[in-house]
Design a protein around this motif. Structure first.
Motif, PDB file in Angstrom:
ATOM      1  N   LYS A  24       0.833  -1.194   0.000  1.00 45.57           N
ATOM      2  CA  LYS A  24       0.000   0.000   0.000  1.00 45.57           C
ATOM      3  C   LYS A  24       0.872   1.251   0.000  1.00 45.57           C
ATOM      4  N   GLY A  25       0.692   2.102  -1.014  1.00 43.61           N
ATOM      5  CA  GLY A  25       1.426   3.356  -1.082  1.00 43.61           C
ATOM      6  C   GLY A  25       2.705   3.316  -1.886  1.00 43.61           C
ATOM      7  N   LEU A  26       3.252   2.119  -2.142  1.00 47.67           N
ATOM      8  CA  LEU A  26       4.462   2.019  -2.963  1.00 47.67           C
ATOM      9  C   LEU A  26       4.065   1.873  -4.436  1.00 47.67           C
ATOM     10  N   GLY A  27       5.065   1.645  -5.296  1.00 44.29           N
ATOM     11  CA  GLY A  27       4.844   1.645  -6.731  1.00 44.29           C
ATOM     12  C   GLY A  27       3.926   0.536  -7.215  1.00 44.29           C
ATOM     13  N   ALA A  28       3.410   0.743  -8.428  1.00 43.86           N
ATOM     14  CA  ALA A  28       2.502  -0.209  -9.055  1.00 43.86           C
ATOM     15  C   ALA A  28       3.273  -1.320  -9.760  1.00 43.86           C
TER      16      ALA A  28
ATOM     17  N   ILE B 110     -11.812   0.678 -10.851  1.00 44.97           N
ATOM     18  CA  ILE B 110     -11.892   0.620 -12.313  1.00 44.97           C
ATOM     19  C   ILE B 110     -11.903   2.031 -12.857  1.00 44.97           C
ATOM     20  N   ALA B 111     -11.085   2.274 -13.877  1.00 42.07           N
ATOM     21  CA  ALA B 111     -10.996   3.604 -14.491  1.00 42.07           C
ATOM     22  C   ALA B 111     -11.078   3.470 -16.006  1.00 42.07           C
ATOM     23  N   SER B 112     -11.297   4.606 -16.662  1.00 43.10           N
ATOM     24  CA  SER B 112     -11.470   4.644 -18.116  1.00 43.10           C
ATOM     25  C   SER B 112     -10.449   5.571 -18.751  1.00 43.10           C
TER      26      SER B 112
ATOM     27  N   ARG C 209      -1.568   8.362 -11.474  1.00 41.80           N
ATOM     28  CA  ARG C 209      -1.971   9.227 -10.357  1.00 41.80           C
ATOM     29  C   ARG C 209      -3.190   8.665  -9.617  1.00 41.80           C
ATOM     30  N   PHE C 210      -4.011   7.891 -10.334  1.00 45.38           N
ATOM     31  CA  PHE C 210      -5.278   7.437  -9.764  1.00 45.38           C
ATOM     32  C   PHE C 210      -5.231   5.999  -9.274  1.00 45.38           C
ATOM     33  N   ARG C 211      -4.131   5.308  -9.482  1.00 46.36           N
ATOM     34  CA  ARG C 211      -3.851   3.989  -8.933  1.00 46.36           C
ATOM     35  C   ARG C 211      -5.013   2.996  -9.139  1.00 46.36           C
ATOM     36  N   PRO C 212      -5.454   2.836 -10.406  1.00 45.05           N
ATOM     37  CA  PRO C 212      -6.537   1.884 -10.675  1.00 45.05           C
ATOM     38  C   PRO C 212      -6.018   0.454 -10.740  1.00 45.05           C
TER      39      PRO C 212
END
Length: 300
Positions: free
Chosen positions: A21-25, A176-178, A201-204
C-alpha cells in the motif's frame, strides 16, 4: 438505460496491482481475481512506530519505490538502486493490531531487516520509525481477520446480501478507471494551462478502453470470460491528495490539481471523483487479461 456504446469495443487496456500500500505499481499482463481483488494487491502495508498506517498522504516519496513480483519474493527498489527482498510466504509471528481509515485490521510484522531498510531509504523524509506488515489473513485462515467493507452502503442500495472484503486497500477490492475519462481530465487541465497527468496518479486496478468519458458511472456490472467473472461497480471513487503526487518521482507537483479540475467535470460537480470502486459478484478465481473484452449491464 440505452446502451451508449457497443460492448464488444470495451476492453481491458491495463491491469495494475499495488502489493505494498502506497508504494509503486506492478503492471500485469493478467491476474487472478479473488474476493479481495487482484492477486497480491495491497497485501502489505507500511506503519509507523505507533502502528499507524503510512501512505503517500503523509510520505509522498513512497511512490518512488519500485515494486516487482518475483517467483518467491517481493522486490522493493529505492531510487538509488538499493533493494529489499520480502518472501511471498507469509511470516510467522504475533498479530499486530492496526487500522485503515479507522477500520480495525491485523498484520504480521516482516521483521527488523525490512524495517531498517525502510527507515534508511526514507531517512530524509520520515523520523517516526517504519515497519512493514503483511495482511494477517494471508498467514492465518481465520474469517475474523477479513476486512469486511461496504455492508452498510450495500444495504442502503437494496442489496443487504452482497458482501465484500479486502486486504489493506482503502475501501473496496477493485478500482476501475477509463482511458477516455483521463483524456477528458487532461483536456481540462490543458485548457487551464496546467500539465497533463498520467493514469498512475489514480492507482486503478483495471483500466478500460472503448467507453465515452465518465460513462463508467452508468455501468452496473462488467462481465469477463463469457460472464464467468462478474464485477459490480458499486461506488464512485472520491479522490484524495495522493493524486497530486507524481508516481515516478514521489513529489507533490501541484498544490491543487488534478483535484480542482475533477470537481468541475463529470457527474459529480463539486466533488473530485475519478473511477469506480467494484466488488466481485461471481467468478472468484477467474483470470482477467489485458485485451479481454467486457460485457456490460447498465444501471436502470
Amino acid at each position: 438505460m440505452t446502451n451508449p456504446t457497443p460492448t464488444a469495443q470495451v476492453r481491458v487496456a491495463a491491469l495494475y496491482c499495488y502489493p505494498v500500500k502506497g508504494l509503486g505499481a506492478v503492471a500485469l499482463p493478467h491476474s487472478v481475481v479473488g474476493g479481495e481483488g487482484l492477486a497480491w494487491d495491497r497485501r502489505w502495508m507500511v506503519v509507523d512506530s505507533a502502528g499507524r498506517f503510512v501512505t503517500q498522504r503523509q510520505l509522498p516519496a513512497m511512490a518512488a519505490i519500485q515494486v516487482s513480483l518475483e517467483r518467491y519474493q517481493l522486490c522493493l527498489r529505492a531510487p538509488d538502486g538499493r533493494r529489499c527482498y520480502v518472501p511471498l510466504t507469509p511470516p510467522q509471528g504475533e498479530r499486530v493490531a492496526t487500522q485503515v481509515h479507522g477500520n480495525p485490521c491485523y498484520g504480521i510484522d516482516e521483521g527488523d531487516a525490512v524495517a531498517a531498510w525502510l527507515e534508511s531509504v526514507f531517512r530524509e523524509h520520515w523520523r517516526h520509525g517504519l515497519r512493514l506488515l503483511r495482511f494477517a489473513h494471508d498467514a492465518v485462515n481465520d474469517a475474523a481477520l477479513l476486512r469486511r467493507v461496504g455492508e452498510q452502503r450495500f444495504a442502503r442500495m437494496g442489496y443487504p446480501d452482497r458482501q465484500a472484503s479486502t486486504g489493506f486497500a482503502d475501501g473496496y477490492p477493485l478500482l476501475i478507471a477509463s482511458r477516455a475519462s483521463l483524456t477528458a481530465v487532461n483536456q481540462a487541465l490543458v485548457a487551464n494551462r496546467e500539465s497533463c497527468v498520467e493514469m498512475s496518479r489514480f492507482r486503478p486496478n483495471l483500466v478500460l478502453e472503448g467507453l465515452p468519458a465518465f460513462i463508467e458511472h452508468d455501468i452496473d456490472t462488467l462481465g469477463f470470460n463469457n460472464d464467468a467473472l462478474s464485477l459490480w461497480l458499486c461506488k464512485p471513487c472520491e479522490r484524495c491528495p495522493v493524486t497530486r503526487v507524481d508516481q515516478t518521482s514521489g513529489e507533490v507537483v501541484h498544490a491543487s490539481e488534478p483535484l480542482g479540475v475533477l470537481k468541475q467535470l463529470g457527474r459529480f460537480p463539486g466533488t473530485a471523483i475519478f473511477g469506480v470502486n467494484a466488488i466481485v459478484l461471481a467468478g472468484q478465481g477467474q483470470r482477467v487479461s489485458v485485451g479481454d473484452s467486457a460485457t456490460i449491464t447498465w444501471q436502470t
